[in-house]
Design an enzyme around this catalytic site. Structure first.
Site, short mmCIF file in Angstrom:
data_model
loop_
_atom_site.label_atom_id
_atom_site.label_comp_id
_atom_site.label_asym_id
_atom_site.label_seq_id
_atom_site.Cartn_x
_atom_site.Cartn_y
_atom_site.Cartn_z
N SER A 1 4.84 -0.93 3.75
CA SER A 1 5.15 -2.20 4.42
C SER A 1 5.42 -3.29 3.39
O SER A 1 4.62 -3.52 2.48
CB SER A 1 4.00 -2.64 5.32
OG SER A 1 3.85 -1.76 6.39
N GLN B 1 0.84 -1.21 0.00
CA GLN B 1 0.00 0.00 0.00
C GLN B 1 0.87 1.25 0.00
O GLN B 1 1.57 1.52 0.98
CB GLN B 1 -0.88 -0.06 1.25
CG GLN B 1 -1.80 1.10 1.44
CD GLN B 1 -2.54 1.00 2.78
OE1 GLN B 1 -2.82 -0.10 3.26
NE2 GLN B 1 -2.80 2.12 3.39
N GLY B 2 0.85 2.00 -1.08
CA GLY B 2 1.70 3.20 -1.21
C GLY B 2 0.92 4.47 -1.04
O GLY B 2 0.61 5.16 -2.02
N SER C 1 1.41 6.74 2.24
CA SER C 1 2.16 7.75 3.02
C SER C 1 3.39 8.24 2.27
O SER C 1 4.00 7.49 1.50
CB SER C 1 2.61 7.16 4.35
OG SER C 1 1.53 6.59 5.04
N GLU D 1 -9.26 -1.48 7.24
CA GLU D 1 -8.02 -1.73 7.96
C GLU D 1 -8.21 -1.47 9.46
O GLU D 1 -7.44 -1.93 10.28
CB GLU D 1 -6.94 -0.79 7.40
CG GLU D 1 -5.51 -1.18 7.64
CD GLU D 1 -4.53 -0.18 7.05
OE1 GLU D 1 -4.97 0.81 6.44
OE2 GLU D 1 -3.32 -0.39 7.21
C1 LIG Z 1 3.68 -0.51 11.38
C2 LIG Z 1 3.32 0.51 10.36
C3 LIG Z 1 3.02 0.11 9.05
C4 LIG Z 1 2.71 1.07 8.08
N1 LIG Z 1 2.46 0.63 6.80
C5 LIG Z 1 2.17 1.54 5.84
C6 LIG Z 1 1.96 1.10 4.49
O1 LIG Z 1 2.06 -0.09 4.18
N2 LIG Z 1 1.66 2.04 3.56
C7 LIG Z 1 1.54 3.37 3.86
O2 LIG Z 1 1.22 4.15 2.97
N3 LIG Z 1 1.79 3.82 5.13
C8 LIG Z 1 2.10 2.94 6.12
N4 LIG Z 1 2.35 3.37 7.40
C9 LIG Z 1 2.41 4.81 7.65
C10 LIG Z 1 1.27 5.36 8.50
O3 LIG Z 1 0.06 5.40 7.78
C11 LIG Z 1 1.72 6.76 8.97
O4 LIG Z 1 2.85 6.57 9.81
C12 LIG Z 1 0.66 7.49 9.74
O5 LIG Z 1 -0.41 7.83 8.90
C13 LIG Z 1 1.21 8.76 10.43
O6 LIG Z 1 1.91 9.55 9.52
P1 LIG Z 1 3.39 10.07 9.84
O7 LIG Z 1 4.20 8.90 10.27
O8 LIG Z 1 3.83 10.86 8.66
O9 LIG Z 1 3.24 11.01 11.12
P2 LIG Z 1 2.81 12.55 11.12
O10 LIG Z 1 1.60 12.72 10.24
O11 LIG Z 1 4.00 13.38 10.81
O12 LIG Z 1 2.37 12.74 12.61
C14 LIG Z 1 3.31 12.96 13.68
C15 LIG Z 1 2.53 13.19 14.97
O13 LIG Z 1 1.73 14.38 14.85
C16 LIG Z 1 0.36 14.08 15.13
N5 LIG Z 1 -0.51 14.88 14.26
C17 LIG Z 1 -0.35 15.09 12.93
N6 LIG Z 1 -1.37 15.86 12.45
C18 LIG Z 1 -2.19 16.10 13.51
C19 LIG Z 1 -3.42 16.83 13.65
N7 LIG Z 1 -4.02 17.42 12.62
N8 LIG Z 1 -4.00 16.85 14.88
C20 LIG Z 1 -3.42 16.24 15.95
N9 LIG Z 1 -2.24 15.55 15.88
C21 LIG Z 1 -1.65 15.49 14.67
C22 LIG Z 1 0.20 12.60 14.81
O14 LIG Z 1 -0.87 12.03 15.51
C23 LIG Z 1 1.55 12.05 15.28
O15 LIG Z 1 1.54 11.83 16.66
C24 LIG Z 1 2.67 2.45 8.41
C25 LIG Z 1 2.96 2.85 9.71
C26 LIG Z 1 3.29 1.90 10.68
C27 LIG Z 1 3.62 2.36 12.07
#
Ligand SMILES: Cc1cc2nc3c(=O)[nH]c(=O)nc-3n(C[C@H](O)[C@H](O)[C@H](O)COP(=O)(O)OP(=O)(O)OC[C@H]3O[C@@H](n4cnc5c(N)ncnc54)[C@H](O)[C@@H]3O)c2cc1C
Length: 382
Positions: free
Chosen positions: A161, A125-126, A128, A244
């Site tokens: 992932s 899944q692409g 993020s 999911e």
């Molecule tokens: C085990 C695992 C598997 C994953 N697999 C995939 C995958 O296969 N494909 C894929 O596309 N993605 C995947 N992801 C990514 C996942 O979807 C993102 O990590 C997630 O959506 C958060 O984005 P970020 O890491 O950029 O954090 P950020 O968006 O940068 O957030 C950082 C912090 O700020 C907080 N925050 C951000 N915006 C707000 C707001 N508006 N209000 C309050 N708080 C806020 C968040 O809650 C977090 O605590 C995976 C993540 C994990 C941990």
């Protein structure tokens, strides 16, 4: 007590018969052993293919797309039987399959779904990106459409992932620089061996190589590789994450049930020995599980009644995260010897549970969705 099955919906369309058939099949096809040094996704892929060979994958997918044309309850019953044995669940492709069922063309469904269900094509899944996780609509990967209908894609994905073990990626990219963010995202099926695609695995602190970076340098995609219409990507993403976020779809619930039951038994047997604080934490795990069970059942009943998944799935995701994180943290306190036990499964589960408040949308984002879209609270901007 937790003797209840998560599927207290009576016996629509011979659910008990299916369970009995699956139990019989399982006795003849036990979970294969993981080979020394075999990466987890490779092992799970073998399990996927074995389950599929018995007809236990895609039960709720129509037959013309490689499934068995049954209901969600049938697929969930299979997950439940596996979870109750501590075996890995059915492969986690249900949410991708549902996205294709809803948005792909007839030709794409017939071509892509049977191979996905069989494990002939492994998908990732692409969504993020480095600057677009929670703020998914802020993605910058761009797919430019040319006069002959093909696209050129340029950008970077992150946290994809197991991309290094995958054949296809369900990719989101922006297709219109002028349109509002939510209206300008489009979905594609990206073959990962296409020229211009670089998959770079990232090693996590616990040694796992689940995450990948995906670099897309002028990758050519045919018009027929677009899923749905231009601009449908946001709705597709929301369908994907709502599936999911359901603890039954993901097979998590029966796995929790097993551990909750083990904790409950231990609390009884060692009541005089465990401190009150820990007994009360076990009680809380039990309550978390029952609450999650009730919510999840409601969601499944809604789905069986034909109601599309909506923002309420964020409630389930929050409950699931809380239940899972408390459960594994408590279990480690009750069974500290398993910190160093064979395979360290409990410790691995505990460590992975920390990611539950991030993947599929963080807990903060789930609360925002609940506030704005379920409770209809606004922050003044409407
Ligand atoms: C085990 C695992 C598997 C994953 N697999 C995939 C995958 O296969 N494909 C894929 O596309 N993605 C995947 N992801 C990514 C996942 O979807 C993102 O990590 C997630 O959506 C958060 O984005 P970020 O890491 O950029 O954090 P950020 O968006 O940068 O957030 C950082 C912090 O700020 C907080 N925050 C951000 N915006 C707000 C707001 N508006 N209000 C309050 N708080 C806020 C968040 O809650 C977090 O605590 C995976 C993540 C994990 C941990």
């Amino acid at each position: 007590m937790t003797t209840d099955t998560p599927l207290d919906f009576g016996d629509p369309a011979g659910l008990e018969k299916l369970r009995a058939e699956f139990r019989t099949w399982l006795t003849g096809h036990p979970l294969p052993a993981r080979l020394p040094g075999e990466p987890l996704p490779v092992f799970l892929h073998r399990w996927h293919r074995l389950l599929h060979s018995g007809g236990w994958v895609g039960l709720d997918v129509p037959e013309e797309y490689g499934g068995r044309g049954l209901t969600s309850l049938h697929q969930i019953a299979v997950s439940d039987e596996l979870g109750a044995r501590g075996a890995p669940g059915v492969p986690r492709i249900g949410y991708l399959a549902h996205a294709l069922l809803e948005f792909a063309s007839e030709e794409q469904r017939r071509r892509l779904l049977p191979r996905m269900l069989a494990g002939d094509d492994v998908w990732c899944q692409g969504f993020s990106e480095p600057g677009a996780g929670s703020d998914l609509a802020g993605m910058s990967t761009f797919a430019e459409r040319h006069a002959d209908g093909h696209y050129t894609v340029r950008g970077q994905k992150l946290w994809t992932s197991y991309a290094q073990y995958s054949d296809h990626c369900l990719l989101l990219a922006r297709t219109d620089r002028a349109a509002a963010p939510h209206a300008s995202i489009t979905a594609f099926v990206l073959p990962l061996d296409r020229p211009g695609v670089t998959v770079r695995p990232l090693r996590a602190a616990n040694g796992d190589d689940e995450f990948c970076e995906l670099f897309l340098d002028d990758v050519r995609l045919a018009g027929e590789e677009r899923i749905g219409a231009e601009g449908d990507g946001w709705a597709l993403a929301m369908t994907t994450v709502s599936y999911e976020r359901n603890a039954l779809d993901t097979g998590h619930l029966s796995k929790y049930g097993l551990l909750v039951e083990r904790l409950r038994r231990t609390a009884r047997e060692r009541a005089g020995e465990l401190p009150d604080g820990l007994l009360s934490e076990i009680g809380r795990c039990f309550v978390d599980y029952e609450v999650l069970l009730a919510h999840t059942r409601r969601r499944i009943a809604e789905r069986l009644a034909g109601q599309a998944a909506g923002p309420e799935s964020s409630v389930d995701k929050l409950l699931m995260t809380g239940a899972e994180q408390r459960l594994y943290a408590t279990a480690l306190k009750v069974f500290p010897e398993e910190l160093h036990g064979p395979g360290g499964e409990l410790l691995a589960e505990y460590l992975y549970s920390r990611a539950a408040s991030v993947y599929g949308g963080t807990s903060q984002i789930q609360r925002n969705i609940i506030a704005k879209r379920v409770l209809r609270l606004t922050d003044g901007d409407g």
